[in-house]
Design an enzyme around this catalytic site. Structure first.
Site, PDB file in Angstrom:
ATOM      1  N   THR A 393      38.067  49.285  43.646  1.00 42.06           N
ATOM      2  CA  THR A 393      39.399  48.780  43.975  1.00 42.06           C
ATOM      3  C   THR A 393      40.433  49.871  43.750  1.00 42.06           C
ATOM      4  OG1 THR A 393      39.974  48.034  41.736  1.00 42.06           O
ATOM      5  CG2 THR A 393      38.704  46.510  43.114  1.00 42.06           C
ATOM      6  N   ASP A 394      41.576  49.723  44.359  1.00 41.03           N
ATOM      7  CA  ASP A 394      42.727  50.540  43.967  1.00 41.03           C
ATOM      8  C   ASP A 394      43.149  50.071  42.577  1.00 41.03           C
ATOM      9  OD1 ASP A 394      44.814  52.338  44.056  1.00 41.03           O
ATOM     10  OD2 ASP A 394      45.586  51.665  45.990  1.00 41.03           O
TER      11      ASP A 394
END
Length: 467
Positions: A393-394
């Site tokens: 994920t970011d």
């Protein structure tokens, strides 16, 4: 060439020597058999003479010897011929031996490579099976050294880092400008951190070049410049060189993961968040540049991470500040945004970062951010684009997530959607404990955790991080 000729001469000598030995052995065997036959015949003849008054001694003695001797000689001639023939088949001409050796070496190399791949997979399976649930879950997080140790600003790795890694054997750590003071300090901090971990660590940084060059700017290194300039040049070799240059100095300090290059196609000219971090607005050109940069990074010992899937180039907002959305349809993205990601995947990229971008055009109106959206991660990235590497994920402490979801809720949703690693949750311990609880109560199957951990360890124990 001289060595080859010497080897051939040695093989000829050995062949002649073996043939001479074969003849000698055959002669000795023949002599022994003849002696044995004479002895037997004489014994029989003596017995006959005793029984028949000695009549056969003159008339049959010699004949009695000649018949078996002739048979034995014939048998020995056949044996000798077989020995010679066998020796010739086992000792072919030097050119034949050389060809056989080359073929054997190639077959052996292929078998060893196959065995090596099996061994790696078996080892990884063994590691995963031996790990506790707590260790497995910790291995899915990449966090800051401050989140790990609780200190205000981490610039060294000592006893507190060792103890923290014992308690939380995380999958990796990410560093920022505040963590970098000097070359020697950075090397020692990363080396010590790696030595304290019971499992290999991702030691990562955002180092794209241009405006995002934390290491180069802090240590006064040459900046490779913004990717937009490289894209404008149209020189694919320049993209490879940029990746190789960045990877070379990062590896020297101890990093093995870079959250770069940006794979976004800048389709919205008002997009200042991506701006010159992108190689440009032409999907085909960006694809070539991304693939070359990925190779530049990974061929120089640093795992690349292309970002921000499904594509941040058309957005106008900043997910650091709040929710960001794109109205691009699946058909449009397939002809633009997806192309650089496909190129990066085909180039063998080790990691893909999924952004906090809402893309209702991909999800039948569902506005859940891509980083937690199963339709985007599993259906599009995994199935349509065929990616089976690490999905991360970011940063989950961005407002696009933290304003709407708790740390544990966001982590659980991301893993259920198909992500393998959680980057910088707003509260690491809360997220970590939330995932453990989700496995224990059946919300997440432990097999789902094992799948992600296997992908992670496959990269960590693979060649990319062992150079």
């Amino acid at each position: 060439m001289e060595n080859v000729m010497n080897r051939r001469e040695l093989r000829r000598r050995r062949r002649r020597r073996n043939q001479i030995i074969a003849y000698i052995v055959a002669g000795l065997v023949l002599a022994a058999i003849l002696f044995g036959c004479v002895f037997v015949v004489r014994s029989i003849s003596g017995a006959a003479q005793e029984g028949n008054g000695g009549v056969q001694e003159e008339d049959g003695g010699t004949a009695g010897v000649e018949v078996p001797t002739g048979e034995t000689a014939s048998e020995q001639t056949g044996l000798l011929e077989q020995t010679e023939t066998s020796g010739q088949s086992e000792t072919p001409e030097p050119t034949d031996i050389s060809a056989q050796q080359e073929n054997s070496a190639e077959e052996g190399s292929i078998q060893q490579e196959a065995a090596g791949e099996e061994t790696l997979e078996e080892q990884i399976s063994g590691y995963v099976e031996a790990m506790t649930l707590e260790e497995k879950v910790a291995g899915l997080f990449i966090i800051t050294p401050e989140q790990l140790t609780g200190v205000g600003t981490a610039v060294q790795a000592g006893e507190s880092t060792r103890e923290a890694l014992e308690q939380y054997p995380v999958g990796g750590l990410v560093y920022f400008v505040k963590n970098i003071q000097s070359e020697q300090q950075l090397k020692e901090m990363l080396a010590n951190t790696a030595s304290y971990s019971r499992y290999p660590l991702f030691l990562g940084v955002d180092e794209e070049g241009g405006q995002v060059a934390r290491v180069a700017k802090t240590l006064g290194l040459e900046n490779v410049g913004p990717m937009a300039e490289i894209g404008a040049s149209g020189d694919v070799n320049a993209a490879y060189a940029a990746g190789a240059t960045i990877a070379s100095y990062l590896k020297e300090y101890g990093f093995n993961l870079d959250f770069a290059p940006v794979a976004d196609v800048l389709t919205n000219p008002d997009n200042t968040v991506i701006g010159d971090r992108s190689f440009g607005s032409d999907p085909a050109l960006v694809s070539q540049m991304v693939a070359a940069a990925v190779q530049g990074f990974q061929e120089n010992g640093v795992s690349a991470c292309i970002k921000h899937f499904p594509g941040h180039g058309d957005t106008a907002g900043d997910s650091h500040d709040g929710q960001v959305e794109t109205d691009r349809t699946l058909e449009k993205m397939q002809t633009a945004e997806f192309l650089p990601f496909t190129a990066g995947i085909e180039a063998g990229v080790n990691m893909v970062m999924v952004g906090h971008i809402s893309a209702p055009g991909l999800t039948d109106g569902d506005k859940v951010p891509a980083s937690m959206n199963e339709k985007i991660i599993t259906d599009v990235l995994r199935k349509q684009l065929g990616y089976n590497g690490i999905v991360i994920t970011d940063a989950m402490n961005m407002s696009a997530i933290s304003q709407y979801y708790t740390a544990d809720e966001a982590a659980v949703r991301a893993l259920k959607a198909g992500a393998d690693m959680i980057l910088m949750p707003e509260d690491f311990v809360t997220a970590y404990e939330g995932v453990i609880a989700a496995v224990q109560n059946g919300t997440i199957d432990e097999a789902r955790i094992n799948d992600s951990l296997t992908r992670i360890l496959r990269v960590k124990y693979g060649e990319e991080l062992q150079q």
